[in-house]
Design an enzyme around this catalytic site. Structure first.
Site, PDB file in Angstrom:
ATOM      1  N   GLU A  63       0.840  -1.213   0.000  1.00  0.00           N
ATOM      2  CA  GLU A  63       0.000   0.000   0.000  1.00  0.00           C
ATOM      3  C   GLU A  63       0.862   1.245   0.000  1.00  0.00           C
ATOM      4  OE1 GLU A  63      -2.922   1.102  -0.274  1.00  0.00           O
ATOM      5  OE2 GLU A  63      -4.446  -0.222   0.566  1.00  0.00           O
ATOM      6  N   ASP A  64       0.311   2.299  -0.558  1.00  0.00           N
ATOM      7  CA  ASP A  64       0.983   3.595  -0.486  1.00  0.00           C
ATOM      8  C   ASP A  64       0.710   4.263   0.860  1.00  0.00           C
ATOM      9  OD1 ASP A  64      -1.709   3.793  -1.107  1.00  0.00           O
ATOM     10  OD2 ASP A  64      -1.464   5.246  -2.714  1.00  0.00           O
ATOM     11  N   ASP A  98      -5.128   5.556   5.657  1.00  0.00           N
ATOM     12  CA  ASP A  98      -5.698   6.712   6.363  1.00  0.00           C
ATOM     13  C   ASP A  98      -6.698   6.189   7.387  1.00  0.00           C
ATOM     14  OD1 ASP A  98      -6.735   9.093   7.177  1.00  0.00           O
ATOM     15  OD2 ASP A  98      -7.486   9.729   5.232  1.00  0.00           O
ATOM     16  N   PHE A 110      -2.909  16.031   4.096  1.00  0.00           N
ATOM     17  CA  PHE A 110      -3.078  15.380   2.795  1.00  0.00           C
ATOM     18  C   PHE A 110      -1.751  15.446   2.053  1.00  0.00           C
ATOM     19  CE2 PHE A 110      -4.537  14.460  -1.455  1.00  0.00           C
ATOM     20  CZ  PHE A 110      -5.450  13.447  -1.204  1.00  0.00           C
ATOM     21  N   ARG A 157       1.307  12.490  -8.934  1.00  0.00           N
ATOM     22  CA  ARG A 157       1.796  11.116  -8.725  1.00  0.00           C
ATOM     23  C   ARG A 157       3.271  10.997  -9.092  1.00  0.00           C
ATOM     24  NH1 ARG A 157      -2.536   7.685  -7.686  1.00  0.00           N
ATOM     25  NH2 ARG A 157      -4.457   8.052  -8.844  1.00  0.00           N
TER      26      ARG A 157
HETATM   27  P1  IMP Z   1      -8.449   4.873   3.662  1.00  0.00           P
HETATM   28  O1  IMP Z   1      -9.511   3.913   3.192  1.00  0.00           O
HETATM   29  O2  IMP Z   1      -9.042   6.041   4.419  1.00  0.00           O
HETATM   30  O3  IMP Z   1      -7.333   4.212   4.435  1.00  0.00           O
HETATM   31  O4  IMP Z   1      -7.848   5.563   2.361  1.00  0.00           O
HETATM   32  C1  IMP Z   1      -7.071   4.843   1.501  1.00  0.00           C
HETATM   33  C2  IMP Z   1      -6.864   5.540   0.174  1.00  0.00           C
HETATM   34  O5  IMP Z   1      -7.229   6.936   0.211  1.00  0.00           O
HETATM   35  C3  IMP Z   1      -5.394   5.503  -0.196  1.00  0.00           C
HETATM   36  O6  IMP Z   1      -5.034   4.294  -0.831  1.00  0.00           O
HETATM   37  C4  IMP Z   1      -5.274   6.724  -1.070  1.00  0.00           C
HETATM   38  O7  IMP Z   1      -5.659   6.410  -2.373  1.00  0.00           O
HETATM   39  C5  IMP Z   1      -6.278   7.700  -0.482  1.00  0.00           C
HETATM   40  N1  IMP Z   1      -5.627   8.635   0.454  1.00  0.00           N
HETATM   41  C6  IMP Z   1      -5.766   8.697   1.795  1.00  0.00           C
HETATM   42  N2  IMP Z   1      -5.010   9.688   2.315  1.00  0.00           N
HETATM   43  C7  IMP Z   1      -4.374  10.262   1.262  1.00  0.00           C
HETATM   44  C8  IMP Z   1      -3.422  11.341   1.144  1.00  0.00           C
HETATM   45  O8  IMP Z   1      -2.989  11.995   2.111  1.00  0.00           O
HETATM   46  N3  IMP Z   1      -2.990  11.646  -0.118  1.00  0.00           N
HETATM   47  C9  IMP Z   1      -3.420  10.955  -1.218  1.00  0.00           C
HETATM   48  N4  IMP Z   1      -4.293   9.949  -1.149  1.00  0.00           N
HETATM   49  C10 IMP Z   1      -4.755   9.591   0.068  1.00  0.00           C
END
Ligand code: IMP
Length: 186
Positions: free
Chosen positions: A105-106, A109, A158, A171
């Site tokens: 994963e990148d 959140d 963010f 990206r």
């Molecule tokens: P989660 O389901 O809230 O954990 O969000 C996961 C996805 O939201 C990640 O794989 C990203 O695609 C996007 N995301 C969450 N935070 C960020 C951020 O700070 N920058 C860019 N994308 C984000």
């Protein structure tokens, strides 16, 4: 894209991690993974599109054979918030039966996307499912999912770059940087 050459044109507040710092941390994570998975075949599963850079550099830091496969999911939600409602846009090509799956994963959140993904992959009969993420935000600590490999715990901002986008931009920024809040609050 290198921030030092284009900084004036970008809505970036500050660099959080440079490309060098990211690569150094990924090498450390790879060393841990090599020890933990000794004698086991690894299938790296990347989630498009954000994990492309992490996958490329983590996989190349591993001094052993690995397979790679990709999923594309869409997490409904707008702008900078995710909703946890997930739709598969592209599924894996690989049968997961008996495989040791390492999700790459990148960023995590809320962890909603990831929780959904883990449940989905575990239902396919793998030997194990673990997670490696480059970045983790504070909210992710509330999830009941154990994240085995974490690159950096970051503040609740963010971020963009190194595969992470805002509206499909940034990206290709080499570093991870904090996006100016005015970009998404204006
Ligand atoms: P989660 O389901 O809230 O954990 O969000 C996961 C996805 O939201 C990640 O794989 C990203 O695609 C996007 N995301 C969450 N935070 C960020 C951020 O700070 N920058 C860019 N994308 C984000």
């Amino acid at each position: 894209m290198d921030l030092t050459h284009v900084e004036g044109d970008l809505d970036i507040d500050q660099t959080l991690y440079t490309e060098e710092q990211i690569l150094a941390r990924l090498r450390e994570m790879a060393a841990e993974i090599e020890v933990d998975y000794e004698g086991k075949d690894i299938l790296l599963v990347g989630v498009l599109k954000g994990a492309v850079m992490v996958m490329a550099d983590l996989a190349r830091s591993l001094d052993r054979h690995v397979e790679m496969d990709w999923m594309a999911v869409s997490s409904y939600g707008s702008g900078t918030k995710s909703s946890g409602v997930v739709r598969i846009l592209k599924d894996l090509d690989t049968d997961l039966t008996g495989r040791h799956v390492l999700i790459v994963e990148d960023i995590i959140d809320t962890g909603l996307t990831l929780s959904w993904l883990i449940t989905n992959l575990k239902s396919r009969g793998p030997a194990s499912v673990e997670i490696a993420t480059l970045l983790r935000k504070p909210d992710a600590l509330q999830m009941d999912v154990d994240v085995r490999y974490v690159g950096f715990d970051i503040p609740n901002a963010f971020v963009v770059g190194y595969g992470l986008d805002y509206a499909e931009k940034y990206r290709n920024l080499r570093d991870v940087a904090i996006l100016s809040p005015h970009v998404y609050t204006d």
